[in-house]
Design an enzyme around this catalytic site. Structure first.
Site, mmCIF file in Angstrom:
data_model
loop_
_atom_site.group_PDB
_atom_site.id
_atom_site.type_symbol
_atom_site.label_atom_id
_atom_site.label_comp_id
_atom_site.label_asym_id
_atom_site.label_seq_id
_atom_site.Cartn_x
_atom_site.Cartn_y
_atom_site.Cartn_z
ATOM 1 N N CYS A 110 5.024 -0.533 -6.507
ATOM 2 C CA CYS A 110 4.744 -1.300 -5.142
ATOM 3 C C CYS A 110 4.695 -2.732 -5.405
ATOM 4 O O CYS A 110 4.599 -3.683 -4.308
ATOM 5 C CB CYS A 110 3.553 -0.805 -4.563
ATOM 6 S SG CYS A 110 3.432 0.987 -4.116
ATOM 7 N N HIS B 248 0.868 -5.753 0.412
ATOM 8 C CA HIS B 248 1.511 -4.519 0.219
ATOM 9 C C HIS B 248 0.638 -3.702 1.191
ATOM 10 O O HIS B 248 -0.420 -3.288 1.475
ATOM 11 C CB HIS B 248 1.666 -4.026 -1.000
ATOM 12 C CG HIS B 248 1.928 -2.745 -1.392
ATOM 13 N ND1 HIS B 248 2.923 -1.911 -0.589
ATOM 14 C CD2 HIS B 248 1.269 -1.565 -1.911
ATOM 15 C CE1 HIS B 248 3.004 -0.647 -0.877
ATOM 16 N NE2 HIS B 248 1.864 -0.525 -1.830
ATOM 17 N N ASN C 169 3.204 3.800 3.642
ATOM 18 C CA ASN C 169 3.426 3.051 2.395
ATOM 19 C C ASN C 169 4.941 3.231 1.884
ATOM 20 O O ASN C 169 5.178 4.304 1.573
ATOM 21 C CB ASN C 169 2.392 3.192 1.276
ATOM 22 C CG ASN C 169 2.718 2.723 -0.032
ATOM 23 O OD1 ASN C 169 3.356 1.913 -0.115
ATOM 24 N ND2 ASN C 169 1.642 2.835 -0.887
HETATM 25 N N1 ACO Z 1 -6.558 15.586 4.893
HETATM 26 C C1 ACO Z 1 -7.649 15.964 4.816
HETATM 27 N N2 ACO Z 1 -8.719 15.806 3.879
HETATM 28 C C2 ACO Z 1 -8.059 15.181 2.673
HETATM 29 C C3 ACO Z 1 -6.919 14.648 2.534
HETATM 30 C C4 ACO Z 1 -5.806 14.845 3.825
HETATM 31 N N3 ACO Z 1 -4.581 14.540 3.646
HETATM 32 N N4 ACO Z 1 -6.708 14.307 1.295
HETATM 33 C C5 ACO Z 1 -8.101 14.230 0.753
HETATM 34 N N5 ACO Z 1 -8.634 15.055 1.857
HETATM 35 C C6 ACO Z 1 -10.240 15.540 1.520
HETATM 36 C C7 ACO Z 1 -10.267 15.714 -0.031
HETATM 37 O O1 ACO Z 1 -10.032 16.634 -0.384
HETATM 38 C C8 ACO Z 1 -11.970 15.402 -0.129
HETATM 39 O O2 ACO Z 1 -12.314 16.520 0.344
HETATM 40 P P1 ACO Z 1 -13.916 17.053 -0.455
HETATM 41 O O3 ACO Z 1 -14.756 15.900 -0.033
HETATM 42 O O4 ACO Z 1 -14.179 18.273 0.280
HETATM 43 O O5 ACO Z 1 -13.608 17.130 -1.867
HETATM 44 C C9 ACO Z 1 -11.993 14.382 0.848
HETATM 45 O O6 ACO Z 1 -10.868 14.580 1.855
HETATM 46 C C10 ACO Z 1 -12.192 13.056 0.298
HETATM 47 O O7 ACO Z 1 -11.071 12.729 -0.554
HETATM 48 P P2 ACO Z 1 -10.952 11.422 -1.248
HETATM 49 O O8 ACO Z 1 -9.807 11.484 -2.095
HETATM 50 O O9 ACO Z 1 -12.280 10.940 -1.723
HETATM 51 O O10 ACO Z 1 -10.611 10.336 0.018
HETATM 52 P P3 ACO Z 1 -10.675 8.764 -0.210
HETATM 53 O O11 ACO Z 1 -11.468 8.401 1.107
HETATM 54 O O12 ACO Z 1 -10.690 8.254 -1.347
HETATM 55 O O13 ACO Z 1 -9.149 8.549 0.470
HETATM 56 C C11 ACO Z 1 -6.851 7.820 0.004
HETATM 57 C C12 ACO Z 1 -7.972 9.086 -0.223
HETATM 58 C C13 ACO Z 1 -6.441 7.571 1.114
HETATM 59 C C14 ACO Z 1 -5.861 8.249 -0.913
HETATM 60 C C15 ACO Z 1 -7.579 6.407 -0.695
HETATM 61 O O14 ACO Z 1 -8.249 6.782 -1.873
HETATM 62 C C16 ACO Z 1 -6.447 5.533 -0.753
HETATM 63 O O15 ACO Z 1 -5.931 5.104 0.072
HETATM 64 N N6 ACO Z 1 -6.464 5.234 -2.028
HETATM 65 C C17 ACO Z 1 -5.228 3.980 -2.411
HETATM 66 C C18 ACO Z 1 -4.128 4.692 -2.403
HETATM 67 C C19 ACO Z 1 -2.951 3.678 -2.606
HETATM 68 O O16 ACO Z 1 -2.811 2.546 -1.842
HETATM 69 N N7 ACO Z 1 -1.799 4.004 -3.154
HETATM 70 C C20 ACO Z 1 -0.698 3.384 -3.154
HETATM 71 C C21 ACO Z 1 -0.346 2.523 -4.538
HETATM 72 S S1 ACO Z 1 0.843 1.687 -4.549
HETATM 73 C C22 ACO Z 1 2.087 2.224 -5.635
HETATM 74 O O17 ACO Z 1 2.464 1.738 -6.641
HETATM 75 C C23 ACO Z 1 2.440 3.719 -5.440
#
Ligand code: ACO
Length: 324
Positions: free
Chosen positions: A113, A251, A281
């Protein structure tokens, strides 16, 4: 021979197929409410036949049109992508052939990214030394082909698209500052293996599709830290204050990351352009797609100062402060 640099063209292309959060909730265990609240994403474009190179070519043609130059006037084409159609020919060479950039040197750059920021930096360095005069820099991805559609934690985040800029040397005095870093010790946090992986002696492992894995919470913390670091570094390299920057184009990964940064550096969220609600993204394509949208909305004016900041797999990060 240090030259000044100017962006003269913007373009983008995204697939016409719109996939909303509601559409995803019919194939994945998720909801519009969860995705909107945790990420700010409402919909994304998913390829139905468009390839990384076809999106890149369309974005390139638009950027050349805005720049008002012919493809033959380009000296350099760099395509930032982690999802090329082929390892070779590079996407850069495919674009070169299709647009008729007969005088260009063309190649791809893999910086996840951060790819667009790295690629723009490489182009800037070539231009500053006087080696080349005009460069086309493209970020293009079809992320949908490397997503694990059974992993709701990542599948909801990504979309497909391409964006492009044309940059040139200029006699006008312009600010250009660059800061880039990487940390290869954190490579497991975000990973996309090349396929097939074949160990011909012992453990033969053949997988038919390359799938991205991500530790979302680690990426979130990393992103917040390195964006602040990059803003600080760019400001300390330049003679301007952060308040003098007209727009900060991060980004487009997650609105919560952008809101966190806005609060932390005490800069109004209005200065952080956001379009991730419509595209999700798009990895290396997200910054140039955002720039083209800003150009289309008449938001970009000569003399304005822009900060472009990327972060992603590698881990990699970096930013560019430039004057339009
Ligand atoms: N729908 C519903 N529930 C979900 C989903 C979904 N799509 N995904 C995860 N959950 C659940 C999980 O199972 C978890 O449930 P639990 O509490 O019962 O165990 C709960 O939601 C919380 O999950 P987390 O992973 O802790 O959620 P978080 O608030 O961290 O959000 C996310 C996840 C959106 C992925 C966040 O961590 C994020 O945006 N991280 C950055 C990712 C990013 O920017 N990536 C790109 C990088 S760039 C590159 O080089 C590719």
């Amino acid at each position: 021979m240090i030259k000044n640099i100017k962006i003269i063209g913007y373009g983008s292309c995204t697939p016409s197929n719109v996939v909303t959060n509601h559409d995803l909730s019919e194939i994945i265990d998720t909801t519009d409410e969860w995705i909107s609240k945790r990420t700010g994403i409402k919909e994304r474009r998913i390829s139905k036949g468009e390839s990384t190179s076809s999106l890149a070519i369309a974005a390139a043609k638009k950027a050349l049109n805005v720049a008002g130059i012919t493809a033959a006037e380009l000296d350099l084409i760099i395509v930032a992508t982690s999802t090329p159609d082929c390892f070779f020919p590079s996407t850069g060479c495919i674009v070169q052939s299709e647009i008729g950039a007969i005088n260009a040197t063309s190649f791809d750059l893999a910086g996840a990214c951060t790819g667009f920021v790295y690629a723009t930096d490489v182009a800037i360095q070539y231009l500053k030394t006087g080696r080349f005069k005009r460069a086309l820099v493209i970020g293009a991805e079809v992320m949908s082909k490397i997503i694990d559609w059974n992993d709701r934690g990542t599948a909801i985040l990504f979309g497909d698209g391409a964006g492009a800029i044309v940059i040139t040397t200029t006699d006008e005095k312009k600010i250009t500052e660059v800061y880039t870093k990487s940390d290869g010790t954190k490579s497991e946090v975000l990973k996309l293996p090349a396929v097939p992986i074949i160990d011909m002696y012992d453990n033969v492992k053949v997988i038919d599709r390359s799938i991205m894995t991500m530790n979302g919470q680690e990426v979130f913390k990393f992103a917040c830290n390195v964006i602040i670091e990059t803003i600080d570094e760019l400001i300390s390299k330049s003679n301007i204050k952060l308040e003098d920057v007209d727009y900060i184009v991060l980004h487009q990964a997650n609105s919560r990351i952008i809101e966190y940064v806005s609060n932390k550096v005490n800069i109004n969220i209005e200065k952080f352009f956001m379009n991730l609600d419509k595209y999700g993204n798009t990895s290396a394509a997200s910054i140039p797609i955002a720039l083209d949208e800003m150009y289309g909305k008449n938001m970009l004016k000569s003399g304005q100062k822009l900060m472009l900041i990327g972060f992603g797999g590698g881990l990699t990060w970096g930013g560019i402060l430039l004057e339009l």
